[in-house]
Scaffold this active site. Structure first.
Site, PDB file in Angstrom:
ATOM      1  N   GLU A 281       0.717  -1.037  -0.416  1.00  0.00           N
ATOM      2  CA  GLU A 281       0.088   0.091   0.382  1.00  0.00           C
ATOM      3  C   GLU A 281       1.195   1.520   0.076  1.00  0.00           C
ATOM      4  O   GLU A 281       0.709   2.043  -0.350  1.00  0.00           O
ATOM      5  CB  GLU A 281      -0.859   0.043   1.310  1.00  0.00           C
ATOM      6  CG  GLU A 281      -1.833  -1.464   1.305  1.00  0.00           C
ATOM      7  CD  GLU A 281      -3.038  -1.171   0.606  1.00  0.00           C
ATOM      8  OE1 GLU A 281      -3.279  -0.153   0.120  1.00  0.00           O
ATOM      9  OE2 GLU A 281      -3.146  -2.484   0.036  1.00  0.00           O
ATOM     10  N   ASP A 366       4.283  -4.137  -5.508  1.00  0.00           N
ATOM     11  CA  ASP A 366       4.488  -5.326  -5.401  1.00  0.00           C
ATOM     12  C   ASP A 366       6.359  -5.137  -5.478  1.00  0.00           C
ATOM     13  O   ASP A 366       6.499  -5.625  -4.315  1.00  0.00           O
ATOM     14  CB  ASP A 366       3.854  -6.564  -6.296  1.00  0.00           C
ATOM     15  CG  ASP A 366       2.618  -6.946  -6.238  1.00  0.00           C
ATOM     16  OD1 ASP A 366       2.134  -6.508  -4.809  1.00  0.00           O
ATOM     17  OD2 ASP A 366       2.308  -7.548  -6.958  1.00  0.00           O
TER      18      ASP A 366
HETATM   19 ZN   LIG Z   1      -1.986  -2.679  -5.284  1.00  0.00          ZN
END
Ligand SMILES: [Zn+2]
Length: 418
Positions: A281, A366
């Protein structure tokens, strides 16, 4: 061909193209998922059970079937409102009742929204109490559902009516460049809503309690310090009141910024995995994804409003879509409604572009999480999330191209491992 007839034909052609494309995509997805239902894909053979894999397949297929009904209903509604004369009739009805003026325009828009909502109600009910229930995800009681709906309606009216009235007023009195002022008003309004959402709107629907797990709080704070990020606080949301699906998100702008974990997520992930999810996030923030998406949406709404500014002056835009424009009073509400009805037919064909951008953002987030936390924990957290939400591991590639805002699990895990 006169321009009005051309408009009607264009509507029919674009609607047909929409329906055929969506049918084709849905058919592909159903076949692809059904074909891979018997066996867990080799890469997940040791991490996902056959049971979980088949549940995800069945859930995906059930949702695809509802998607088809939804699509057909949308098409019928669109034709009903436009060429079959529904909006024209509603306009005449409210004019006879209230006479021309701002009140009639507001009532026209609100009753249009209510009728659409009412017609879609059975399907919404079926989604929650049919499908979600059958797959064990639903925790919403009928009483909670009704109270959610009433609250949603009230919030919609309280927040929506003032900005609607403002936009209609600008359309009527702002001259040739009303759309520029309306755009400014909408941008300001959107920022205001984002700012008050975490403190004013979201607490109406969910309870937010400060995160009490001190070890987790320490790790999360340390991670955020490393990332050079400050948030107002960490909260746990009682998402389990409504659904077993789990998630985590950032919300708010400026000083209202906060991190929210679903209680369902806390119950599923260990501390390493939580940290990795949070790092993902944070990756979105570090790469300014939210800002980029916001700027894109502002640019598109500027273009859209300019287009509406032009269309609202063309008689064929109304008559070609089954509405006789008012001769002696404002047509702003009609133009707005016709525009909102038909625009999605066009934007559908550019949705692969925005979906691709969104998937690229997910890869970037990621990668950020891998660099700043633990790749293995991120991988196992993602697997748990995919499994928790019964997301299929074998979606059709074309379906992904059009609809997926997140890359399929296999692609994300592949990149994380690399
Ligand atoms: Zn995401």
């Amino acid at each position: 061909m006169n321009p009005s007839l051309s408009m009607s034909v264009a509507l029919a052609v674009v609607l047909l193209a929409n329906l055929l494309t969506k049918l084709w995509l849905s058919g592909r997805q159903v076949r692809h998922v059904a074909q891979h239902r018997q066996a867990v894909p080799a890469t997940f053979a040791h991490t996902i059970s056959l049971d979980a894999h088949q549940k995800a397949a069945d859930y995906t297929l059930a949702k695809a079937r509802v998607g088809l009904i939804d699509m057909a209903l949308d098409a019928v509604l669109l034709m009903g409102w436009t060429l079959l004369g529904g909006l024209d009739a509603l306009n005449q009805l409210t004019l006879n009742w209230l006479g021309a003026g701002m009140t009639q325009q507001l009532v026209l828009v609100v009753s249009f929204a209510l009728i659409g909502g009412l017609i879609g109600l059975p399907l919404t009910l079926y989604q929650t109490f049919g499908i979600e229930q059958r797959f064990g995800f639903n925790n919403t009681t009928p009483a909670l559902w009704v109270s959610d709906m009433l609250k949603g309606l009230l919030v919609g009216l309280v927040l929506g009516l003032p900005i609607l009235a403002l936009v209609l007023w600008l359309m009527d009195t702002g001259g040739a460049t009303w759309w520029l002022y309306a755009w400014g008003a909408l941008v300001a309004y959107q920022l205001l809503v984002m700012w008050i959402a975490p403190n004013v709107i979201m607490p109406l629907f969910n309870k937010f309690t400060p995160l009490e797990d001190n070890t987790l709080k320490e790790r999360v704070t340390a991670l955020m310090n490393r990332a050079g990020f400050t948030a107002k606080g960490f909260f746990v949301m009682d998402g389990s009141r409504r659904s077993a699906h789990s998630n985590a998100f950032f919300t708010g702008v400026g000083s209202a910024k906060r991190v929210v974990f679903f209680d369902t997520l806390l119950a599923q992930l260990n501390a390493d995995e939580m940290e990795a999810v949070l790092a993902h996030e944070l990756g979105h923030f570090k790469h300014r994804h939210i800002l980029k998406m916001m700027l894109t949406s502002f640019a598109f709404s500027l273009g859209g409003l300019a287009l509406l500014g032009w269309l609202s002056q063309q008689v064929w835009f109304y008559t070609g879509l089954g509405v006789s424009p008012n001769l002696n009073s404002s047509n702003s509400a009609l133009a707005l409604l016709l525009f909102m009805l038909t625009l999605p037919l066009v934007t559908f064909f550019v949705s692969p572009l925005s979906a691709r951008r969104s998937r690229r953002f997910e890869f970037e987030a990621d990668a950020y999480a891998v660099a700043n936390s633990n790749a293995q924990a991120l991988g196992s957290a993602l697997l748990k999330l995919y499994q928790d939400n019964a997301s299929t591991l074998t979606p059709d590639p074309w379906f992904v191209t059009f609809y997926y805002s997140h890359p399929p699990a296999s692609q994300r895990l592949e990149r994380i491992a690399a």
